[in-house]
Design an enzyme around this catalytic site. Structure first.
Site, PDB file in Angstrom:
ATOM      1  N   LYS A   1     -27.554  19.744  43.781  1.00 51.52           N
ATOM      2  CA  LYS A   1     -28.295  19.006  44.355  1.00 51.52           C
ATOM      3  C   LYS A   1     -29.355  19.120  45.202  1.00 51.52           C
ATOM      4  O   LYS A   1     -30.297  18.024  45.458  1.00 51.52           O
ATOM      5  CB  LYS A   1     -27.599  17.580  44.053  1.00 51.52           C
ATOM      6  CG  LYS A   1     -26.162  17.315  45.311  1.00 51.52           C
ATOM      7  CD  LYS A   1     -25.397  16.269  45.088  1.00 51.52           C
ATOM      8  CE  LYS A   1     -24.237  15.576  46.102  1.00 51.52           C
ATOM      9  NZ  LYS A   1     -23.478  17.563  46.758  1.00 51.52           N
TER      10      LYS A   1
ATOM     11  N   ARG B   1     -22.315   8.725  49.685  1.00 51.21           N
ATOM     12  CA  ARG B   1     -20.662   9.208  49.654  1.00 51.21           C
ATOM     13  C   ARG B   1     -19.553   8.376  49.146  1.00 51.21           C
ATOM     14  O   ARG B   1     -18.424   8.751  48.601  1.00 51.21           O
ATOM     15  CB  ARG B   1     -20.314  10.372  50.112  1.00 51.21           C
ATOM     16  CG  ARG B   1     -20.502  11.759  49.758  1.00 51.21           C
ATOM     17  CD  ARG B   1     -20.118  12.693  50.798  1.00 51.21           C
ATOM     18  NE  ARG B   1     -20.090  14.624  49.841  1.00 51.21           N
ATOM     19  CZ  ARG B   1     -20.981  15.143  51.110  1.00 51.21           C
ATOM     20  NH1 ARG B   1     -22.396  14.343  51.719  1.00 51.21           N
ATOM     21  NH2 ARG B   1     -21.139  15.743  50.382  1.00 51.21           N
TER      22      ARG B   1
ATOM     23  N   ARG C   1     -22.106  31.444  47.434  1.00 50.55           N
ATOM     24  CA  ARG C   1     -23.682  30.269  47.924  1.00 50.55           C
ATOM     25  C   ARG C   1     -23.592  30.678  49.305  1.00 50.55           C
ATOM     26  O   ARG C   1     -22.679  31.421  50.081  1.00 50.55           O
ATOM     27  CB  ARG C   1     -22.635  28.586  48.497  1.00 50.55           C
ATOM     28  CG  ARG C   1     -24.361  28.401  48.433  1.00 50.55           C
ATOM     29  CD  ARG C   1     -24.137  26.505  47.886  1.00 50.55           C
ATOM     30  NE  ARG C   1     -23.141  25.955  48.528  1.00 50.55           N
ATOM     31  CZ  ARG C   1     -23.241  24.188  48.871  1.00 50.55           C
ATOM     32  NH1 ARG C   1     -24.587  23.946  47.249  1.00 50.55           N
ATOM     33  NH2 ARG C   1     -22.858  23.601  49.783  1.00 50.55           N
TER      34      ARG C   1
ATOM     35  N   ARG D   1     -20.329  29.724  54.570  1.00 54.18           N
ATOM     36  CA  ARG D   1     -20.154  28.461  55.017  1.00 54.18           C
ATOM     37  C   ARG D   1     -19.095  27.966  55.231  1.00 54.18           C
ATOM     38  O   ARG D   1     -18.016  27.828  53.616  1.00 54.18           O
ATOM     39  CB  ARG D   1     -20.969  27.518  54.830  1.00 54.18           C
ATOM     40  CG  ARG D   1     -22.136  26.983  55.073  1.00 54.18           C
ATOM     41  CD  ARG D   1     -22.834  25.598  54.692  1.00 54.18           C
ATOM     42  NE  ARG D   1     -22.485  24.322  54.644  1.00 54.18           N
ATOM     43  CZ  ARG D   1     -22.827  23.595  53.702  1.00 54.18           C
ATOM     44  NH1 ARG D   1     -24.548  24.044  53.770  1.00 54.18           N
ATOM     45  NH2 ARG D   1     -22.335  23.029  52.892  1.00 54.18           N
TER      46      ARG D   1
ATOM     47  N   ARG E   1     -12.681  19.604  48.515  1.00 55.46           N
ATOM     48  CA  ARG E   1     -14.504  18.842  48.544  1.00 55.46           C
ATOM     49  C   ARG E   1     -14.230  18.195  47.495  1.00 55.46           C
ATOM     50  O   ARG E   1     -15.093  17.134  46.772  1.00 55.46           O
ATOM     51  CB  ARG E   1     -15.360  19.741  48.881  1.00 55.46           C
ATOM     52  CG  ARG E   1     -15.568  19.917  50.322  1.00 55.46           C
ATOM     53  CD  ARG E   1     -16.089  20.969  50.665  1.00 55.46           C
ATOM     54  NE  ARG E   1     -18.053  20.662  50.745  1.00 55.46           N
ATOM     55  CZ  ARG E   1     -18.674  20.979  50.452  1.00 55.46           C
ATOM     56  NH1 ARG E   1     -19.077  21.962  51.009  1.00 55.46           N
ATOM     57  NH2 ARG E   1     -20.112  20.603  50.352  1.00 55.46           N
TER      58      ARG E   1
HETATM   59  P1  AMP Z   1     -22.732  18.385  52.741  1.00 53.14           P
HETATM   60  O1  AMP Z   1     -23.794  19.688  52.869  1.00 53.14           O
HETATM   61  O2  AMP Z   1     -24.330  17.733  51.628  1.00 53.14           O
HETATM   62  O3  AMP Z   1     -22.027  19.209  51.556  1.00 53.14           O
HETATM   63  O4  AMP Z   1     -22.158  18.347  53.618  1.00 53.14           O
HETATM   64  C1  AMP Z   1     -21.189  18.909  53.787  1.00 53.14           C
HETATM   65  C2  AMP Z   1     -20.166  18.154  54.871  1.00 53.14           C
HETATM   66  O5  AMP Z   1     -20.704  16.956  55.546  1.00 53.14           O
HETATM   67  C3  AMP Z   1     -19.017  17.319  53.921  1.00 53.14           C
HETATM   68  O6  AMP Z   1     -18.181  17.744  53.479  1.00 53.14           O
HETATM   69  C4  AMP Z   1     -18.345  15.618  54.555  1.00 53.14           C
HETATM   70  O7  AMP Z   1     -17.807  16.345  56.217  1.00 53.14           O
HETATM   71  C5  AMP Z   1     -20.299  15.472  55.582  1.00 53.14           C
HETATM   72  N1  AMP Z   1     -20.793  14.939  54.679  1.00 53.14           N
HETATM   73  C6  AMP Z   1     -22.045  14.688  54.861  1.00 53.14           C
HETATM   74  N2  AMP Z   1     -22.755  13.611  54.265  1.00 53.14           N
HETATM   75  C7  AMP Z   1     -21.455  12.634  53.884  1.00 53.14           C
HETATM   76  C8  AMP Z   1     -21.485  11.361  53.956  1.00 53.14           C
HETATM   77  N3  AMP Z   1     -22.715  10.828  53.560  1.00 53.14           N
HETATM   78  N4  AMP Z   1     -19.744  10.543  54.201  1.00 53.14           N
HETATM   79  C9  AMP Z   1     -19.521  11.876  54.502  1.00 53.14           C
HETATM   80  N5  AMP Z   1     -19.143  12.400  55.346  1.00 53.14           N
HETATM   81  C10 AMP Z   1     -20.488  13.082  54.853  1.00 53.14           C
END
Ligand code: AMP
Length: 213
Positions: A13, A88, A127, A160, A171
């Site tokens: 996404k 989320r 990734r 990462r 996750r």
């Molecule tokens: P992402 O890059 O979107 O996969 O985000 C990486 C990490 O950031 C996630 O696994 C969460 O720990 C945190 N995170 C990002 N967006 C949110 C959100 N809207 N609510 C809570 N945690 C978030």
């Protein structure tokens, strides 16, 4: 055009959100990127967020909601935006709806990029992310021109911490418990659009632009 991207971590996404932002000339707002930038800059928010992110857990709603509400209220977002990684949880979605309703506004589309769990685990291990600009690639599906080097800024690419297999499993379960209910939430609002995320990146994008026009 105000768009929300839904989908499991690793569904692609973020890649699609960037392409949408470019095509429609609207900002790409990624909460994950915002947190990673804060971690890199050693801010208080970054320190708080890191403890959750490293475990594959969600950062608490109260640390996310104000940040996003503030960001979507900025000048460059007045004609729309694509939100990637937010909301989320149901409370986050409700908070966004409430903030938008207060200015007589609403989300136009929630696009769910569908990919089964077994594909996700496979994908995440390949990734790679740039340590400097946060750009993401995949060693097989979206490789850089030079191995290990970011196409956009020349930065070094790494796996990462939150893309490591154990964290990915966490996750995914967090996704199913807390984020998947949003599919129902936006479906009830009549704005949910689903696309198959297992096909080629360009094909996914074509499906999305067919929806957005
Ligand atoms: P992402 O890059 O979107 O996969 O985000 C990486 C990490 O950031 C996630 O696994 C969460 O720990 C945190 N995170 C990002 N967006 C949110 C959100 N809207 N609510 C809570 N945690 C978030």
């Amino acid at each position: 055009m105000k768009i929300i991207m839904l989908g499991a971590p690793g569904a692609g996404k973020g890649t699609q959100a960037k392409k949408i932002a470019e095509k429609y000339g609207i900002p790409h707002i990624s909460t994950g990127d915002i947190f990673r930038a804060n971690i890199k800059n050693g801010t208080e928010l970054g320190k708080k967020a890191k403890t959750y992110m490293d475990q594959g857990a969600l950062v608490p709603d109260e640390l996310v909601v104000d940040l996003v509400v503030d960001r979507v209220g900025q000048e460059d977002a007045k004609n729309g935006y694509v939100l990637d990684g937010f909301p989320r949880t149901i409370p986050q979605a409700e908070a966004l709806d409430k903030a938008l309703a207060a200015i007589n506004d609403k989300v136009d589309y929630a696009i769910n990029v569908e990919v089964p769990d077994e594909n996700i685990i496979n994908r995440m291990s390949g990734r790679r992310a740039c340590v400097d600009c946060g750009g993401t690639y995949h060693i097989k599906y979206n490789p850089t021109k030079v191995e290990g080097v970011c196409d956009a800024c020349g930065g070094k690419l790494i796996l990462r911490d939150d893309d490591k297999p154990e964290t990915v499993k966490n996750r995914l379960s967090v996704y199913h418990e807390q984020t998947q209910p949003l599919i129902d939430y936006y479906s009830k609002q009549g704005i949910l659009k689903e696309v198959d995320g297992t096909v080629d990146m360009e094909e996914v994008f074509n499906a999305i632009t067919a929806i957005l026009g």
